[in-house]
Scaffold this motif. Structure first.
Motif, mmCIF file in Angstrom:
data_model
loop_
_atom_site.group_PDB
_atom_site.id
_atom_site.type_symbol
_atom_site.label_atom_id
_atom_site.label_comp_id
_atom_site.label_asym_id
_atom_site.label_seq_id
_atom_site.Cartn_x
_atom_site.Cartn_y
_atom_site.Cartn_z
ATOM 1 N N ILE A 117 -19.527 6.242 -7.770
ATOM 2 C CA ILE A 117 -19.259 6.568 -5.914
ATOM 3 C C ILE A 117 -20.445 7.888 -5.985
ATOM 4 C CG2 ILE A 117 -17.522 6.392 -4.140
ATOM 5 C CD1 ILE A 117 -15.627 5.091 -6.123
ATOM 6 N N THR A 118 -21.083 8.140 -4.665
ATOM 7 C CA THR A 118 -21.769 8.888 -3.831
ATOM 8 C C THR A 118 -21.146 9.221 -2.609
ATOM 9 O OG1 THR A 118 -23.354 7.788 -3.077
ATOM 10 C CG2 THR A 118 -23.497 9.032 -5.042
ATOM 11 N N GLU A 119 -20.466 8.398 -1.947
ATOM 12 C CA GLU A 119 -20.415 8.624 -0.682
ATOM 13 C C GLU A 119 -18.792 7.341 -0.568
ATOM 14 O OE1 GLU A 119 -22.203 8.237 3.708
ATOM 15 O OE2 GLU A 119 -23.555 9.098 1.853
ATOM 16 N N ILE A 120 -18.244 7.930 0.573
ATOM 17 C CA ILE A 120 -17.375 7.289 1.301
ATOM 18 C C ILE A 120 -17.534 6.861 2.341
ATOM 19 C CG2 ILE A 120 -14.705 6.036 2.072
ATOM 20 C CD1 ILE A 120 -15.390 7.194 -1.169
ATOM 21 N N SER A 121 -17.902 5.016 3.415
ATOM 22 C CA SER A 121 -18.525 5.310 4.254
ATOM 23 C C SER A 121 -16.487 4.374 5.180
ATOM 24 C CB SER A 121 -19.336 4.404 4.181
ATOM 25 O OG SER A 121 -19.735 4.012 5.663
ATOM 26 N N HIS A 122 -16.909 5.193 6.198
ATOM 27 C CA HIS A 122 -15.584 4.532 7.318
ATOM 28 C C HIS A 122 -16.449 3.669 7.750
ATOM 29 C CE1 HIS A 122 -12.492 7.019 4.693
ATOM 30 N NE2 HIS A 122 -13.394 8.381 4.971
ATOM 31 N N LEU A 123 -16.098 2.697 8.185
ATOM 32 C CA LEU A 123 -16.676 1.637 8.947
ATOM 33 C C LEU A 123 -15.763 1.198 9.466
ATOM 34 C CD1 LEU A 123 -19.135 0.139 6.912
ATOM 35 C CD2 LEU A 123 -19.413 1.284 8.583
ATOM 36 N N PRO A 124 -15.187 0.775 11.163
ATOM 37 C CA PRO A 124 -14.549 0.434 11.924
ATOM 38 C C PRO A 124 -13.250 -0.936 11.526
ATOM 39 C CG PRO A 124 -16.643 0.549 13.108
ATOM 40 C CD PRO A 124 -17.019 1.180 11.531
ATOM 41 N N THR A 125 -13.968 -1.784 10.705
ATOM 42 C CA THR A 125 -13.300 -3.035 10.148
ATOM 43 C C THR A 125 -13.378 -2.442 8.175
ATOM 44 O OG1 THR A 125 -15.490 -3.567 9.387
ATOM 45 C CG2 THR A 125 -14.756 -4.624 11.046
ATOM 46 N N GLN A 126 -14.166 -1.640 7.605
ATOM 47 C CA GLN A 126 -13.199 -1.244 6.791
ATOM 48 C C GLN A 126 -14.217 -0.212 6.114
ATOM 49 O OE1 GLN A 126 -13.982 -4.916 4.323
ATOM 50 N NE2 GLN A 126 -16.549 -4.396 4.325
ATOM 51 N N ASP A 127 -13.866 0.091 5.160
ATOM 52 C CA ASP A 127 -13.791 1.205 4.124
ATOM 53 C C ASP A 127 -15.779 1.091 3.039
ATOM 54 O OD1 ASP A 127 -12.852 3.049 5.613
ATOM 55 O OD2 ASP A 127 -11.315 3.186 3.959
ATOM 56 N N LEU A 128 -16.368 1.219 2.955
ATOM 57 C CA LEU A 128 -17.730 0.286 1.576
ATOM 58 C C LEU A 128 -17.690 2.201 0.293
ATOM 59 C CD1 LEU A 128 -20.196 -0.262 3.797
ATOM 60 C CD2 LEU A 128 -18.470 -1.587 2.476
ATOM 61 N N PHE A 129 -17.396 1.960 -0.899
ATOM 62 C CA PHE A 129 -18.420 3.100 -1.567
ATOM 63 C C PHE A 129 -19.491 2.554 -1.651
ATOM 64 C CE2 PHE A 129 -14.135 1.680 -4.642
ATOM 65 C CZ PHE A 129 -13.761 2.692 -4.307
ATOM 66 N N VAL A 130 -20.424 3.623 -1.638
ATOM 67 C CA VAL A 130 -21.785 4.096 -1.569
ATOM 68 C C VAL A 130 -21.988 4.020 -3.085
ATOM 69 C CG1 VAL A 130 -23.794 5.113 -1.018
ATOM 70 C CG2 VAL A 130 -21.643 4.782 0.625
ATOM 71 N N VAL A 131 -22.642 3.312 -4.101
ATOM 72 C CA VAL A 131 -22.519 3.757 -5.975
ATOM 73 C C VAL A 131 -24.613 3.733 -5.637
ATOM 74 C CG1 VAL A 131 -21.817 2.421 -7.626
ATOM 75 C CG2 VAL A 131 -20.515 1.959 -6.103
ATOM 76 N N GLU A 132 -24.160 5.449 -6.377
ATOM 77 C CA GLU A 132 -25.799 5.100 -6.700
ATOM 78 C C GLU A 132 -25.730 4.263 -8.438
ATOM 79 O OE1 GLU A 132 -28.697 8.901 -8.671
ATOM 80 O OE2 GLU A 132 -27.415 9.031 -6.168
ATOM 81 N N ARG A 133 -26.598 3.322 -8.029
ATOM 82 C CA ARG A 133 -26.964 2.843 -9.753
ATOM 83 C C ARG A 133 -27.680 4.008 -10.539
ATOM 84 N NH1 ARG A 133 -27.276 -2.848 -8.830
ATOM 85 N NH2 ARG A 133 -26.679 -3.140 -11.083
ATOM 86 N N ASP A 135 -30.814 3.297 -12.270
ATOM 87 C CA ASP A 135 -32.090 3.495 -11.695
ATOM 88 C C ASP A 135 -32.248 4.469 -10.320
ATOM 89 O OD1 ASP A 135 -31.148 1.909 -9.791
ATOM 90 O OD2 ASP A 135 -32.157 0.370 -10.291
ATOM 91 N N GLY A 136 -30.627 4.436 -9.320
ATOM 92 C CA GLY A 136 -31.146 6.035 -8.289
ATOM 93 C C GLY A 136 -30.679 4.998 -6.733
ATOM 94 N N SER A 137 -30.539 3.544 -6.731
ATOM 95 C CA SER A 137 -31.136 2.908 -5.691
ATOM 96 C C SER A 137 -29.259 2.839 -5.413
ATOM 97 C CB SER A 137 -31.300 1.281 -6.064
ATOM 98 O OG SER A 137 -30.568 1.014 -6.979
ATOM 99 N N GLU A 138 -29.211 2.352 -4.891
ATOM 100 C CA GLU A 138 -27.620 1.978 -4.061
ATOM 101 C C GLU A 138 -27.445 0.371 -3.662
ATOM 102 O OE1 GLU A 138 -27.657 4.534 -0.105
ATOM 103 O OE2 GLU A 138 -26.481 6.640 -1.640
ATOM 104 N N VAL A 139 -26.019 0.634 -3.665
ATOM 105 C CA VAL A 139 -25.283 -0.468 -3.944
ATOM 106 C C VAL A 139 -23.895 -0.177 -2.748
ATOM 107 C CG1 VAL A 139 -24.117 -1.009 -5.586
ATOM 108 C CG2 VAL A 139 -24.261 -2.766 -4.729
ATOM 109 N N TYR A 140 -23.486 -0.747 -1.947
ATOM 110 C CA TYR A 140 -22.105 -0.714 -1.189
ATOM 111 C C TYR A 140 -20.918 -1.743 -1.235
ATOM 112 C CZ TYR A 140 -25.473 1.889 1.526
ATOM 113 O OH TYR A 140 -26.953 2.432 1.867
ATOM 114 N N ASP A 168 -26.988 -6.879 -7.026
ATOM 115 C CA ASP A 168 -27.579 -7.865 -7.265
ATOM 116 C C ASP A 168 -28.206 -7.064 -8.968
ATOM 117 O OD1 ASP A 168 -28.583 -8.910 -4.462
ATOM 118 O OD2 ASP A 168 -27.699 -10.054 -6.378
ATOM 119 N N ASP A 169 -28.754 -7.895 -10.048
ATOM 120 C CA ASP A 169 -29.534 -6.500 -10.741
ATOM 121 C C ASP A 169 -30.789 -6.681 -10.056
ATOM 122 O OD1 ASP A 169 -29.364 -7.301 -14.762
ATOM 123 O OD2 ASP A 169 -30.623 -6.192 -13.114
#
Length: 196
Positions: A117-133, A135-140, A168-169
């Motif tokens: 987890i590199t960041e927590i994104s606080h959206l109006p409806t829910q929070d998201l984990f920003v996860v760095e894979r 390979d350097g890509s990100e998944v929410y 997704d792999d």
């Protein structure tokens, strides 16, 4: 530990109030009257909150010593920083401060590594984990109990049970894409053969 809890926005009115973009889950604790906050840039503070109120869904603050629009405008875009005990935890057992979640390893319930987890994104409806894979890509990853099944601060990990398609792999996607390309090439070769 110091955490950014708000960013000062535009001046509101002529008596020194400012709008505030809240960046904490506990504004009543961090941004209440009497709170003394460090600032970024440091030259703007420290600031002591004199009054606070909600107006049209926005938090308005007034700071000690700032009593006109000119003083309020001078603070625009200043970050407000609170000192937080790193061991402090929210009252609710199912809640966490952002700093407790950043850098946790994310694994599936089967033990497969997802990332960090590199960041927590606080959206109006829910929070998201920003996860760095890896390979350097990100998944929410939505921070909801159906998906995030366990937060283990002692082991520094978050366990997730992702629904199909959330994680997704890349190799599987590439394989599918290669398969479609091969099928398209085979079909083109067959068409060429029939034309000959």
């Amino acid at each position: 530990m110091q955490l950014v809890v708000a960013r000062i926005g535009r001046a509101h009115g002529i008596k020194g109030e400012v709008t505030v973009e809240v960046r904490t889950d506990e504004p009543e604790l961090r941004l209440g009257p009497g709170a003394v906050l460090a600032t970024d840039p440091a030259s703007a503070g420290p600031l002591t909150i004199e009054t606070g109120r909600v107006h049209s869904g926005r938090l308005l603050l007034r700071f000690a010593g700032v009593h006109d629009r000119t003083g309020a405008e001078a603070l625009r875009n200043t970050l407000l920083i609170a000192d937080v005990d790193p061991d402090e935890r929210p009252e609710d057992d199912d809640e966490y401060y952002d700093h407790q979640l950043i850098d946790l390893d994310v694994v599936t319930k089967d033990g497969d590594e997802v990332g960090r987890i590199t960041e927590i994104s606080h959206l109006p409806t829910q929070d998201l984990f920003v996860v760095e894979r890896p390979d350097g890509s990100e998944v929410y990853v939505p921070f909801v109990s159906e998906i995030v099944t366990e937060i283990d601060l002692d082991e520094q990990r978050a366990v997730i049970d992702p629904p199909p398609g959330l994680i997704d792999d890349r190799a599987a996607r590439d394989e599918v894409a290669d398969g479609h390309s091969a099928s398209a090439r085979d079909a083109a070769a067959e068409d060429a053969g029939e034309e000959a």
